[in-house]
Design an enzyme around this catalytic site. Structure first.
Site, PDB file in Angstrom:
ATOM      1  N   TYR A   1     -14.036  21.215 -12.055  1.00  0.00           N
ATOM      2  CA  TYR A   1     -14.581  19.729 -12.443  1.00  0.00           C
ATOM      3  C   TYR A   1     -15.703  19.569 -11.419  1.00  0.00           C
ATOM      4  O   TYR A   1     -15.346  19.590 -10.141  1.00  0.00           O
ATOM      5  CB  TYR A   1     -13.251  18.688 -12.255  1.00  0.00           C
ATOM      6  CG  TYR A   1     -13.698  17.509 -12.661  1.00  0.00           C
ATOM      7  CD1 TYR A   1     -14.095  16.974 -13.786  1.00  0.00           C
ATOM      8  CD2 TYR A   1     -13.419  16.442 -11.334  1.00  0.00           C
ATOM      9  CE1 TYR A   1     -14.222  15.383 -14.108  1.00  0.00           C
ATOM     10  CE2 TYR A   1     -13.582  15.053 -11.835  1.00  0.00           C
ATOM     11  CZ  TYR A   1     -13.830  14.780 -13.105  1.00  0.00           C
ATOM     12  OH  TYR A   1     -14.284  13.353 -13.137  1.00  0.00           O
TER      13      TYR A   1
ATOM     14  N   LYS B   1      -5.800  10.842 -17.564  1.00  0.00           N
ATOM     15  CA  LYS B   1      -6.173  11.570 -18.768  1.00  0.00           C
ATOM     16  C   LYS B   1      -4.786  11.783 -19.702  1.00  0.00           C
ATOM     17  O   LYS B   1      -4.618  10.810 -20.115  1.00  0.00           O
ATOM     18  CB  LYS B   1      -6.494  13.145 -18.447  1.00  0.00           C
ATOM     19  CG  LYS B   1      -7.751  13.170 -17.434  1.00  0.00           C
ATOM     20  CD  LYS B   1      -9.048  12.780 -17.934  1.00  0.00           C
ATOM     21  CE  LYS B   1     -10.231  12.312 -17.209  1.00  0.00           C
ATOM     22  NZ  LYS B   1     -10.370  13.701 -16.273  1.00  0.00           N
TER      23      LYS B   1
ATOM     24  N   ASP C   1      -5.649  22.026  -9.585  1.00  0.00           N
ATOM     25  CA  ASP C   1      -5.779  20.678 -10.432  1.00  0.00           C
ATOM     26  C   ASP C   1      -5.277  21.154 -11.717  1.00  0.00           C
ATOM     27  O   ASP C   1      -5.585  22.029 -12.651  1.00  0.00           O
ATOM     28  CB  ASP C   1      -7.383  20.503 -10.651  1.00  0.00           C
ATOM     29  CG  ASP C   1      -7.624  19.033 -11.461  1.00  0.00           C
ATOM     30  OD1 ASP C   1      -6.701  18.865 -12.352  1.00  0.00           O
ATOM     31  OD2 ASP C   1      -8.880  18.708 -11.071  1.00  0.00           O
TER      32      ASP C   1
ATOM     33  N   ARG D   1       0.749  -1.317   0.058  1.00  0.00           N
ATOM     34  CA  ARG D   1       0.034   0.090  -0.092  1.00  0.00           C
ATOM     35  C   ARG D   1       0.883   1.259  -0.112  1.00  0.00           C
ATOM     36  O   ARG D   1       0.288   2.331  -0.453  1.00  0.00           O
ATOM     37  CB  ARG D   1      -0.806  -0.046   1.224  1.00  0.00           C
ATOM     38  CG  ARG D   1      -2.069   1.066   1.182  1.00  0.00           C
ATOM     39  CD  ARG D   1      -2.969   0.893   2.145  1.00  0.00           C
ATOM     40  NE  ARG D   1      -2.213   1.083   3.610  1.00  0.00           N
ATOM     41  CZ  ARG D   1      -2.572   0.450   4.663  1.00  0.00           C
ATOM     42  NH1 ARG D   1      -3.133  -0.583   4.665  1.00  0.00           N
ATOM     43  NH2 ARG D   1      -2.126   0.699   5.667  1.00  0.00           N
TER      44      ARG D   1
HETATM   45  C1  LIG Z   1     -11.271  13.550 -14.933  1.00  0.00           C
HETATM   46  C2  LIG Z   1     -10.814  14.671 -14.067  1.00  0.00           C
HETATM   47  C3  LIG Z   1     -10.433  14.308 -12.595  1.00  0.00           C
HETATM   48  C4  LIG Z   1     -10.613  13.190 -12.015  1.00  0.00           C
HETATM   49  O1  LIG Z   1      -9.831  12.133 -12.399  1.00  0.00           O
HETATM   50  P1  LIG Z   1     -10.228  10.525 -12.537  1.00  0.00           P
HETATM   51  O2  LIG Z   1      -8.981   9.693 -12.971  1.00  0.00           O
HETATM   52  O3  LIG Z   1     -11.250  10.266 -13.530  1.00  0.00           O
HETATM   53  O4  LIG Z   1     -10.882  10.247 -11.143  1.00  0.00           O
HETATM   54  C5  LIG Z   1      -9.892  15.371 -11.883  1.00  0.00           C
HETATM   55  N1  LIG Z   1      -9.825  16.564 -12.415  1.00  0.00           N
HETATM   56  C6  LIG Z   1     -10.196  16.914 -13.780  1.00  0.00           C
HETATM   57  C7  LIG Z   1      -9.867  18.447 -13.990  1.00  0.00           C
HETATM   58  C8  LIG Z   1     -10.553  15.914 -14.511  1.00  0.00           C
HETATM   59  O5  LIG Z   1     -10.953  16.163 -15.717  1.00  0.00           O
END
Ligand SMILES: *Cc1c(COP(=O)(O)O)cnc(C)c1O
Length: 388
Positions: free
Chosen positions: A112, A209, A184, A59
């Site tokens: 988001y 992403k 973010d 972990r």
């Molecule tokens: C998709 C996304 C997330 C979350 O990511 P996951 O890997 O799908 O949990 C967070 N911030 C932004 C801007 C996103 O587009």
């Protein structure tokens, strides 16, 4: 790469090919293998009591999760990086590391939607209040900071509506009041926005992403400066966040080609966004890499490139017309996430509380993948014609 000095002078594309590798320790293998582990053995009681070995339990870390963390931290200039199960877990774990009961967090109105929901639906139960602000507020954020404000959460550009925040000005005001700045940074990736040079304390990524980039692995990462890293590490351990070896391997594999994919995709995106601006069905294109976008000046000042995700606002049309447009596409598909090597299209409705979303027509988010841009344009052209 051999030394810290050669790392510091190397360009990002070079770093991508060399970071997070440890061939000497792995019998010469170029890639850190998929190191699946729960139990990791200790040779004797003394070592166990002292915790004196690099890996102690699956972990916490394995060689491949550590390799990915090291690569991400160096690329963005962080003191440390921590993996999470997905991007949303990176957002929530980072926030939990920065606030506690009685505190207040300021959140950009363009975040988001799951980030917004965590702040409005989970934080109040923990005694933390959240309020939203106009992402274009800049230094005036000082007027919203209270003695309880311990964190400011940014998403720049907003991943649906693409406002660019003055991160450095907001960070200055936050720091004067003793609040941490969280960002973010999933859109820009560690390549195009260097968070820690712009005053950010904690940068979070949906590695799912662009970094992992192939529509398979889910992964998140929290990158922190020296001031914030201890609290992030502690919270992440307390709530048991990490990621598995398979997902980490996929992300590391995706990372190697990040610069090549992004620059190709960004060139296609700019070409297509410019063309969309000229179409009579389109009211506005929301993409800070366009000269007449309101975010262009800040984007040029702070970013070294653009990602391939942007939105268009269409002229008002019926839901049926919108369905005719997006249901008949040949190359663009509809789905969550942003797309990876493949292009996606997603009608979406911005949710606001501190600002108003006044556009009359529907918003459609477009992700440009690795396809030939001429083919993508043709697909979009036919789609706009179906709108009527
Ligand atoms: C998709 C996304 C997330 C979350 O990511 P996951 O890997 O799908 O949990 C967070 N911030 C932004 C801007 C996103 O587009």
């Amino acid at each position: 790469m051999a030394t810290d000095e050669s790392r510091e002078s190397a360009g990002d594309a070079t770093l991508l090919a060399h970071l997070g590798r440890n061939s000497e320790r792995q019998d010469g293998l170029v890639n850190t293998p998929v190191t699946r582990a729960s139990t990791i053995l200790f040779p004797d009681l003394k070592t166990l009591r002292a915790g004196a070995q690099e890996y102690s339990y699956g972990r916490h870390a394995t060689p491949v999760t550590k390799a990915l963390q090291d690569a991400l931290a160096q690329l963005e200039g962080a003191h440390a990086a921590f993996l999470t199960s997905c991007g949303l877990a990176a957002v929530t774990t980072a926030i939990l590391s920065a606030v506690r009961a009685g505190d207040h967090i300021l959140v950009a109105d363009c975040v988001y939607d799951p980030t917004r929901k965590f702040c409005t639906e989970a934080l109040p139960g923990l005694g933390v209040s959240a309020s939203f602000f106009d992402p274009l507020i800049g230094a005036d954020i000082a007027g919203l900071i209270t003695p309880q404000t311990k964190a400011v959460f940014l998403e720049s550009p907003g991943s649906l509506t693409f406002e660019v925040s003055d991160v450095a000005a907001i960070a200055d005001a936050a720091h004067q009041a003793g609040a941490k700045v969280l960002l973010d940074n999933s859109w820009a990736t560690p390549l195009f926005f260097k968070s820690f040079r712009n005053g950010v304390d904690i940068s979070v990524h949906s590695v799912t992403k662009y970094i992992s980039g192939h529509a398979d692995g889910m992964c998140g990462a929290i990158l922190a400066n020296e001031h914030a890293a201890g609290d992030v590490e502690r919270m992440r351990k307390l709530i048991g966040q990490n990621n598995g070896a398979d997902e980490a391997y996929l992300a590391l594999r995706g990372l190697r080609s990040l610069e090549a994919r992004l620059s190709r995709q960004a060139a296609s995106a700019l070409e297509i966004a410019r063309w969309l601006e000229t179409r009579p069905e389109v009211a506005r294109v929301l993409y800070p890499a366009l000269e007449n976008d309101p975010g262009y000046r800040l984007w040029q000042r702070d970013f070294t490139g653009a990602a391939s995700l942007f939105s268009v606002v269409l002229h008002p049309c019926t839901e049926d017309a919108l369905a005719r447009m997006v249901d008949g596409m040949r190359l663009f598909s509809m789905g969550y996430s942003w797309g990876a090597f493949e292009s996606l299209i997603l009608p979406s409705v911005p949710i606001r509380s501190a600002t108003e979303w006044n556009e009359a027509g529907p918003l459609v988010r477009i992700y440009i993948g690795l396809e030939d841009p001429a083919d993508l344009k043709q697909d979009l052209e036919a789609a706009l014609e179906r709108l009527g």
